[in-house]
Scaffold this active site. Sequence first.
Site, PDB file in Angstrom:
ATOM      1  CE1 TYR A  52      -4.188  -1.583  -0.037  1.00 23.59           C
ATOM      2  CE2 TYR A  52      -3.117  -3.139   1.163  1.00 23.59           C
ATOM      3  CZ  TYR A  52      -4.126  -2.927   0.593  1.00 23.59           C
ATOM      4  OH  TYR A  52      -5.148  -3.831   0.341  1.00 23.59           O
TER       5      TYR A  52
ATOM      6  CE1 TYR B 277      -6.844  -6.178   3.449  1.00 23.98           C
ATOM      7  CE2 TYR B 277      -5.914  -8.064   4.838  1.00 23.98           C
ATOM      8  CZ  TYR B 277      -5.812  -7.267   3.841  1.00 23.98           C
ATOM      9  OH  TYR B 277      -5.029  -7.358   2.955  1.00 23.98           O
TER      10      TYR B 277
ATOM     11  CG  ASP C 262     -10.038 -14.389   7.177  1.00 25.01           C
ATOM     12  OD1 ASP C 262      -9.230 -14.902   7.674  1.00 25.01           O
ATOM     13  OD2 ASP C 262     -10.041 -13.442   6.446  1.00 25.01           O
TER      14      ASP C 262
ATOM     15  CE  LYS D 187      -1.876 -11.068   8.293  1.00 28.56           C
ATOM     16  NZ  LYS D 187      -3.140 -10.932   7.950  1.00 28.56           N
TER      17      LYS D 187
END
Length: 429
Positions: free
Chosen positions: A18, A146, A247, A276
């Site tokens: 980003y 997200y 998620d 992760k």
Amino acid sequence: MDSATLLALDRQHVWHPYAAADNPLPVYAVASARGSTLQLADGRVLIDGMSSWWSAIHGYNHPVLNAAVEHQLQSMAHVMFGGLTHGPAVQLATTLVELTPQPLQKVFLADSGSVAVEVAMKMALQYWQAQGHAGRRHFVSLCGGYHGDTFAAMSVCDPVTGMHHLFGDILAKQFFVPRPACRFGEPCTDDDIAPLRRLLAEHGKQVAGVILEPVVQGAGGMWFYSPEYLQQVRSLCDEHGVLLIADEIATGFGRSGKLFACEHAGIAPDILCLGKAMTGGYLTLAATLCTAQVASTLCSGEAGVLMHGPTFMGNPLACSVANASIGLLLSQDWQANVARIERQLRAGLQPAALLRGIAGVRVLGAIGVVELEQPVDMQRIQPMFVERGIWIRPFGKLVYAMPPFVISDEELQTLTSNMIHVLGDYLHD
Ligand SMILES: *Cc1c(COP(=O)(O)O)cnc(C)c1O
């Protein structure tokens, strides 16, 4: 390469997450990392408050994880997964099935969190297709969510912060409900759940699944909500025959105080995404688990198979270090350790609530969040953290820490007190 050359070439050629092409924000060169610290190329040592985005739960350069990678290197770094299998992948899949709720029985090993979400959504679509309900092509997601940066994942991210308008009709149209206002520890009211109830009553037949981050919304807003909401979502999904996709890419492996955040609510999803922290932050690896029923139904369809297969699927190095990381976590009293971090984050960040310009302070498990009233000026605040010897990477209005579980009391004290110092200086200058 000296540090100045490295940074100049970085600025010239390298994209960061980003970031603008000619990145105007400072980046810092890291020479090495050990335990809860990052050593910069210029010699400065920073206490890490980010765990490299939730992943490095055991800190950096951990002897057990290093040994797992080195040991696996002796036999093979990689082998294709089509038609072949190997010990590290089978062991990992078996462990994940053991640790997660009983109905989850099948494991797809993906190469990143976003891909795990793509696979989860594809499973849900193929599941309905196989049953002749091809009209069930949409997903329901929560605002402030997200789920990753690939196109299907993006379509279920918060439409505003995810800038959906940029991508127009390239992005699949999904349904969104407001994020639950009921905080963690509060009861879920009818106002919280009514939007989803109404939506499923009206459009349920178009819905393949509800996808959400259980209890902790991460990169979309660092919001902790009531597990009762999750229980009610589970009931509504059952009522309408809709799949529930959890998620847990950010929350999995202890971060919220439970091994998986769904455990706060005592529910089982139909599809679960992990990533992760699964490899302790060593290598990229993610997993999508589904129930035996989802698996067998989708395979009874036209394709007969799950239409997905990445080149680096089930990479042995990544699976080995994931096995070592999970083993290391479970060999300790990790709950007591996360509770210790939670207590210290709570005490250490509370003083921020007294500062002018702060909207709130919240802590859950090993996650501490300070929300400001205005978005932070990264250009100004990022160097202030580094000068104070800590690595904190805010986004939007959120300044937050999710340190490695190995962080010592003393390091954590330094981390939180310097966060408070920086916030004080930043807000009052
Ligand atoms: C980080 C994250 C993803 C995406 O994972 P990547 O490995 O960055 O692709 C998806 N969902 C959640 C909840 C995440 O935190």
